[in-house]
Design a protein around this motif. Structure first.
Motif, PDB file in Angstrom:
ATOM      1  N   UNK A  48     -12.043   3.381  -2.701  1.00  0.00           N
ATOM      2  CA  UNK A  48     -12.247   1.993  -3.083  1.00  0.00           C
ATOM      3  C   UNK A  48     -10.971   1.187  -3.238  1.00  0.00           C
ATOM      4  N   UNK A  49      -9.899   1.611  -2.589  1.00  0.00           N
ATOM      5  CA  UNK A  49      -8.647   0.848  -2.655  1.00  0.00           C
ATOM      6  C   UNK A  49      -8.841  -0.477  -1.926  1.00  0.00           C
ATOM      7  N   UNK A  50      -8.493  -1.574  -2.582  1.00  0.00           N
ATOM      8  CA  UNK A  50      -8.582  -2.869  -1.915  1.00  0.00           C
ATOM      9  C   UNK A  50      -7.412  -3.075  -0.971  1.00  0.00           C
ATOM     10  N   UNK A  51      -6.293  -2.459  -1.319  1.00  0.00           N
ATOM     11  CA  UNK A  51      -5.089  -2.535  -0.501  1.00  0.00           C
ATOM     12  C   UNK A  51      -4.383  -1.191  -0.580  1.00  0.00           C
ATOM     13  N   UNK A  52      -3.940  -0.687   0.563  1.00  0.00           N
ATOM     14  CA  UNK A  52      -3.222   0.580   0.564  1.00  0.00           C
ATOM     15  C   UNK A  52      -2.303   0.632   1.772  1.00  0.00           C
ATOM     16  N   UNK A  53      -1.021   0.797   1.507  1.00  0.00           N
ATOM     17  CA  UNK A  53      -0.036   0.945   2.567  1.00  0.00           C
ATOM     18  C   UNK A  53       0.653   2.282   2.403  1.00  0.00           C
ATOM     19  N   UNK A  54       0.796   2.973   3.525  1.00  0.00           N
ATOM     20  CA  UNK A  54       1.526   4.245   3.534  1.00  0.00           C
ATOM     21  C   UNK A  54       2.758   4.042   4.394  1.00  0.00           C
ATOM     22  N   UNK A  55       3.902   4.341   3.809  1.00  0.00           N
ATOM     23  CA  UNK A  55       5.169   4.177   4.512  1.00  0.00           C
ATOM     24  C   UNK A  55       5.910   5.502   4.542  1.00  0.00           C
ATOM     25  N   UNK A  56       5.977   6.101   5.720  1.00  0.00           N
ATOM     26  CA  UNK A  56       6.806   7.284   5.900  1.00  0.00           C
ATOM     27  C   UNK A  56       8.202   6.772   6.247  1.00  0.00           C
ATOM     28  N   UNK A  57       9.188   7.199   5.509  1.00  0.00           N
ATOM     29  CA  UNK A  57      10.560   6.747   5.734  1.00  0.00           C
ATOM     30  C   UNK A  57      11.148   7.626   6.845  1.00  0.00           C
ATOM     31  N   UNK A  58      10.786   7.276   8.074  1.00  0.00           N
ATOM     32  CA  UNK A  58      11.152   8.082   9.245  1.00  0.00           C
ATOM     33  C   UNK A  58      12.663   8.205   9.414  1.00  0.00           C
ATOM     34  N   UNK A  59      13.411   7.171   9.070  1.00  0.00           N
ATOM     35  CA  UNK A  59      14.872   7.260   9.196  1.00  0.00           C
ATOM     36  C   UNK A  59      15.426   8.352   8.281  1.00  0.00           C
ATOM     37  N   UNK A 115      -1.753   1.342  -4.469  1.00  0.00           N
ATOM     38  CA  UNK A 115      -1.584   0.363  -3.385  1.00  0.00           C
ATOM     39  C   UNK A 115      -0.513   0.785  -2.379  1.00  0.00           C
ATOM     40  N   UNK A 116       0.351   1.713  -2.796  1.00  0.00           N
ATOM     41  CA  UNK A 116       1.443   2.154  -1.927  1.00  0.00           C
ATOM     42  C   UNK A 116       1.619   3.669  -2.031  1.00  0.00           C
ATOM     43  N   UNK A 117       1.886   4.267  -0.885  1.00  0.00           N
ATOM     44  CA  UNK A 117       2.285   5.665  -0.841  1.00  0.00           C
ATOM     45  C   UNK A 117       3.543   5.708   0.017  1.00  0.00           C
TER      46      UNK A 117
END
Length: 162
Positions: A48-59, A115-117
């Motif tokens: 039920x997350x209204x907003x969710x961003x996943x950011x893998x720090x590839x660098x 909201x963030x991972x």
């Protein structure tokens, strides 16, 4: 003349190999990001997350690969495998969160607030255990290396965040 041709041929081969490695890395990252995006949609639905961003720090992952190139080489391990495993481990963590949400309403309520991972690599290639932390609405995953993981490997550490 033969020496010049040999130098040119060797340089060209090295450049082609480097370019091919860059393309292979880009494809691995693109595939990982696509798999992660699919699992984000599932988690949003399950939790039920209204907003969710996943950011893998590839660098940072690429930097870890460079820093640990001797360790990878001694294990006959390829950098592209680290990229792939980072994506697979991220998907497994998201799957774990979805499973938690499906089975426990109290955890679901807390995971819905995420909201963030952010996914970063562990500094040492031989550190295979992932670590999780939580602050406000962000879960940070320090991804371990060397092997893939399944969702069941991450359920307990994720629950311990709350």
């Amino acid at each position: 003349m033969k020496k010049t041709i040999l130098v040119i041929a060797t340089t060209s081969l090295l450049m082609a190999t480097t370019a091919m490695a860059a393309v292979i890395d880009k494809k691995a990252i693109r595939a990982a990001d696509a798999n992660i995006a699919e699992q984000v949609a599932v988690m949003k639905s399950d939790c039920g997350n209204t907003s969710l961003e996943v950011n893998v720090v590839w660098d940072d992952v690429k930097g870890m690969i460079k820093t640990n190139k001797d360790a990878l080489k001694s294990d006959n391990y390829k950098g592209v495998w680290v990229l792939s495993h980072t994506g697979e481990r991220t998907v497994a963590a998201l799957e774990a969160m979805s499973k938690i949400c499906k089975t426990d309403a109290d955890y679901k309520e807390e995971l819905a607030k995420v909201t963030n991972i952010i996914v970063k690599p562990k500094a040492k290639f031989d550190d295979s255990k992932s670590a999780f932390s939580f602050a406000e609405t962000t879960i940070t995953i320090e991804s371990g290396h060397r092997m893939t993981r399944s969702a069941s490997d991450f359920i307990t550490p994720i629950k311990s965040l709350f």
